[in-house]
Design a protein around this motif. Sequence first.
Motif, PDB file in Angstrom:
ATOM      1  N   SER A 160       5.031   1.256 -46.018  1.00 29.26           N
ATOM      2  CA  SER A 160       5.477   2.463 -45.308  1.00 29.26           C
ATOM      3  C   SER A 160       6.854   2.252 -44.680  1.00 29.26           C
ATOM      4  O   SER A 160       7.697   3.155 -44.681  1.00 29.26           O
ATOM      5  CB  SER A 160       4.456   2.853 -44.233  1.00 29.26           C
ATOM      6  OG  SER A 160       4.362   1.879 -43.220  1.00 29.26           O
ATOM      7  N   VAL A 175       2.188  11.403 -46.736  1.00 25.40           N
ATOM      8  CA  VAL A 175       2.806  10.838 -45.528  1.00 25.40           C
ATOM      9  C   VAL A 175       3.436   9.481 -45.792  1.00 25.40           C
ATOM     10  O   VAL A 175       4.098   8.907 -44.934  1.00 25.40           O
ATOM     11  CB  VAL A 175       1.785  10.726 -44.373  1.00 25.40           C
ATOM     12  CG1 VAL A 175       1.279  12.089 -43.977  1.00 25.40           C
ATOM     13  CG2 VAL A 175       0.632   9.792 -44.737  1.00 25.40           C
ATOM     14  N   ASP A 197      -1.805   7.402 -48.883  1.00 27.40           N
ATOM     15  CA  ASP A 197      -1.614   8.839 -48.769  1.00 27.40           C
ATOM     16  C   ASP A 197      -0.163   9.128 -49.126  1.00 27.40           C
ATOM     17  O   ASP A 197       0.745   8.901 -48.328  1.00 27.40           O
ATOM     18  CB  ASP A 197      -1.931   9.301 -47.337  1.00 27.40           C
ATOM     19  CG  ASP A 197      -1.857  10.824 -47.185  1.00 27.40           C
ATOM     20  OD1 ASP A 197      -1.182  11.477 -47.999  1.00 27.40           O
ATOM     21  OD2 ASP A 197      -2.468  11.346 -46.232  1.00 27.40           O
ATOM     22  N   TYR A 208       8.115  13.554 -41.341  1.00 28.69           N
ATOM     23  CA  TYR A 208       8.641  13.579 -39.973  1.00 28.69           C
ATOM     24  C   TYR A 208       9.976  12.841 -39.908  1.00 28.69           C
ATOM     25  O   TYR A 208      10.948  13.335 -39.323  1.00 28.69           O
ATOM     26  CB  TYR A 208       7.621  12.930 -39.043  1.00 28.69           C
ATOM     27  CG  TYR A 208       7.975  12.926 -37.581  1.00 28.69           C
ATOM     28  CD1 TYR A 208       7.837  14.073 -36.800  1.00 28.69           C
ATOM     29  CD2 TYR A 208       8.406  11.753 -36.948  1.00 28.69           C
ATOM     30  CE1 TYR A 208       8.136  14.063 -35.443  1.00 28.69           C
ATOM     31  CE2 TYR A 208       8.702  11.738 -35.590  1.00 28.69           C
ATOM     32  CZ  TYR A 208       8.571  12.889 -34.842  1.00 28.69           C
ATOM     33  OH  TYR A 208       8.860  12.865 -33.505  1.00 28.69           O
ATOM     34  N   GLN A 268       1.930   6.558 -46.278  1.00 27.53           N
ATOM     35  CA  GLN A 268       1.265   5.539 -45.481  1.00 27.53           C
ATOM     36  C   GLN A 268      -0.156   5.337 -45.995  1.00 27.53           C
ATOM     37  O   GLN A 268      -0.752   6.232 -46.592  1.00 27.53           O
ATOM     38  CB  GLN A 268       1.176   5.964 -44.007  1.00 27.53           C
ATOM     39  CG  GLN A 268       2.490   5.941 -43.248  1.00 27.53           C
ATOM     40  CD  GLN A 268       2.302   6.410 -41.807  1.00 27.53           C
ATOM     41  OE1 GLN A 268       2.294   7.597 -41.543  1.00 27.53           O
ATOM     42  NE2 GLN A 268       2.135   5.471 -40.906  1.00 27.53           N
ATOM     43  N   TRP A 320      -3.432   5.506 -39.119  1.00 25.12           N
ATOM     44  CA  TRP A 320      -2.391   5.714 -40.121  1.00 25.12           C
ATOM     45  C   TRP A 320      -1.538   4.449 -40.090  1.00 25.12           C
ATOM     46  O   TRP A 320      -0.749   4.230 -39.170  1.00 25.12           O
ATOM     47  CB  TRP A 320      -1.571   6.954 -39.786  1.00 25.12           C
ATOM     48  CG  TRP A 320      -2.230   8.225 -40.211  1.00 25.12           C
ATOM     49  CD1 TRP A 320      -1.931   8.969 -41.322  1.00 25.12           C
ATOM     50  CD2 TRP A 320      -3.297   8.930 -39.546  1.00 25.12           C
ATOM     51  NE1 TRP A 320      -2.737  10.077 -41.395  1.00 25.12           N
ATOM     52  CE2 TRP A 320      -3.596  10.078 -40.319  1.00 25.12           C
ATOM     53  CE3 TRP A 320      -4.042   8.682 -38.395  1.00 25.12           C
ATOM     54  CZ2 TRP A 320      -4.583  10.982 -39.968  1.00 25.12           C
ATOM     55  CZ3 TRP A 320      -5.029   9.587 -38.033  1.00 25.12           C
ATOM     56  CH2 TRP A 320      -5.305  10.724 -38.808  1.00 25.12           C
ATOM     57  N   SER A 361       5.255   9.636 -39.932  1.00 27.75           N
ATOM     58  CA  SER A 361       5.091   9.949 -41.350  1.00 27.75           C
ATOM     59  C   SER A 361       6.456  10.167 -41.992  1.00 27.75           C
ATOM     60  O   SER A 361       7.435  10.480 -41.313  1.00 27.75           O
ATOM     61  CB  SER A 361       4.236  11.202 -41.522  1.00 27.75           C
ATOM     62  OG  SER A 361       4.957  12.365 -41.114  1.00 27.75           O
ATOM     63  N   GLU A 412       5.352  10.808 -33.479  1.00 24.81           N
ATOM     64  CA  GLU A 412       5.035  12.106 -34.069  1.00 24.81           C
ATOM     65  C   GLU A 412       3.731  12.624 -33.463  1.00 24.81           C
ATOM     66  O   GLU A 412       3.615  13.789 -33.099  1.00 24.81           O
ATOM     67  CB  GLU A 412       4.906  11.969 -35.579  1.00 24.81           C
ATOM     68  CG  GLU A 412       4.502  13.242 -36.289  1.00 24.81           C
ATOM     69  CD  GLU A 412       4.370  13.059 -37.791  1.00 24.81           C
ATOM     70  OE1 GLU A 412       4.058  14.053 -38.475  1.00 24.81           O
ATOM     71  OE2 GLU A 412       4.579  11.931 -38.292  1.00 24.81           O
ATOM     72  N   SER A 433      -0.366  10.451 -37.740  1.00 20.16           N
ATOM     73  CA  SER A 433       0.585   9.368 -37.928  1.00 20.16           C
ATOM     74  C   SER A 433       1.558   9.248 -36.754  1.00 20.16           C
ATOM     75  O   SER A 433       1.947  10.247 -36.151  1.00 20.16           O
ATOM     76  CB  SER A 433       1.378   9.596 -39.217  1.00 20.16           C
ATOM     77  OG  SER A 433       2.447   8.687 -39.329  1.00 20.16           O
TER      78      SER A 433
END
Length: 538
Positions: free
Chosen positions: A494, A471, A468, A408, A473, A488, A405, A392, A402
């Motif tokens: 994640s 995202v 976060d 994405y 992550q 990230w 994410s 990304e 990231s």
Amino acid sequence: MIQDKFKRWIAGAAAVSCFMGAISAGAAASSNKLPFNDIAGSFAKDAIVRLYNKEILSGTTESTFSPKKSVTRAEFVIILDRVLGIEPVHSAINPFKDVSEKAWYYDAVTAAVQVGLADGTGAHTFEPAKAVTRQEAAVLLVRALNQTGINGSTSAYVDEEEIASWADSAVGAVRTLGLMSGDENDQFRPSDGMSRQEMAAVIDRVLQNVKWAAALNKQSNATRIQMGWQYGQTTAQFEQSVFQAKVTTLSPRWFFFDPNGVVADNADQSLVTWASKNKRQIWAMVGNRSNQEVTHQNLSNVTYRGKVVSQLTSYVQKYGLKGLNIDFENLAPADRASMTAFITELSTQLHKIGAVVSVCVSPDLGSDWTDGFDYQALGAVADYIVMMAYDEHWSTSPKAGSVSSMPYVNNAVTTLLKVVSAKKVILALPYYNRDWTIAKDGSVIASELTLVEQDSLVRKRALRPTWDAAVQQYTVSYQLNTLKHQIWVEDGRSLAAKYKTVMDHNLAGLAYWYMGGASPDIYTSLSNAERFYGLSFD
């Protein structure tokens, strides 16, 4: 069976926790043959005995259960992990300042947080020794049993206004489900700590539900493809990584375009032998070395394209391969039709010999990088489309961010599914990351890291990651030579979130770039994701 998982939990944790205290046969024989000498008068006596016999609960000592003692947040999470069959995970990524990596409950808490079963009381606190409140227990039970859609009223409780807004629906749901209710005074007591005997009664009710018990004991019959790419590893190292990760489909980088319709052969017969012996498939990767000119020549020239198809088919036959994985980078937009023609011709030939064709693509962002791929046409003729949902923010990106994410990933998958059937889509996840150096003028430089290297850096610098939610992550930052660094993080949490996308859309499988990039705990995290997200209590 789930029972086997309970035994492993008992063996690993009993020595270091009074809650998980050792149980002796002698103690079990005392107190009228009850396993503990302080439960005869407990309203949950029968439940305690049943759960003890199933090795789900143990005592606070060899002979006592302490039925009126409160259950801590860590202890309640451990019990739910056991019931659900979630394995412990020892990750280097620890967001909680009050959960030591050496704590006996660390791996259980980590595993529960990664799949979204549990969360902290703050960004960096879990409060493991705090008594789990009755309303917290309600929330955890609803998550564990995936009963978020159950409606239930709390109006019957005289202390309804004391129930936190974040717990109200869960408290109503557990009442509807018959798992938790109020006392003789119609009070739910939401902020009271749950006692060990209350916990036993509730967990027993879960397991007495025939439908739920059947779901918990059902073994996964998932046939999702698990493909791992070889990169930067020797054959022996690759084999070891594949074995540890339980990857079923190997993709070694063996075949590459050369000029004039020639395909270089770098196959390793020893890997073919090993894969056959260990019941793994090989879908050898076909690459183009990012050489746009040679790729154009071999795809657009009908004669050269035929030679390429013929050579690849012969390689598949020669090595007894189950398929090929086509991974072309830097494909020119002008070669869109030629690319489709190539995959069509290759699929026709490989299907005749029982082999499959998978094609790697990047997310369709309407750029030149992806214009050479006709997703719908490729999806119609190839067996699988591998969505590489990463980069990304690429290595030379002008902005730090990231690698992969969740927004994405979700956009990549949902866009592809508009034109390609889910049963043909494989989602590729990253086992690498980037450490971004941010200069004072705002410019950035990226250094690529494997997840093993990322974890080592986090441990070495004692970094405290912050989740976060946007995202999905963790992020960490640190200073080095007066410059800010930011990462990230990709970890079990994640990656489990990305794995859930595969299950939510019932995709054909997953792929991992690249084997050796992740530490073994990641494999357990993904296995837990498959287990937890695959449970159905309907």
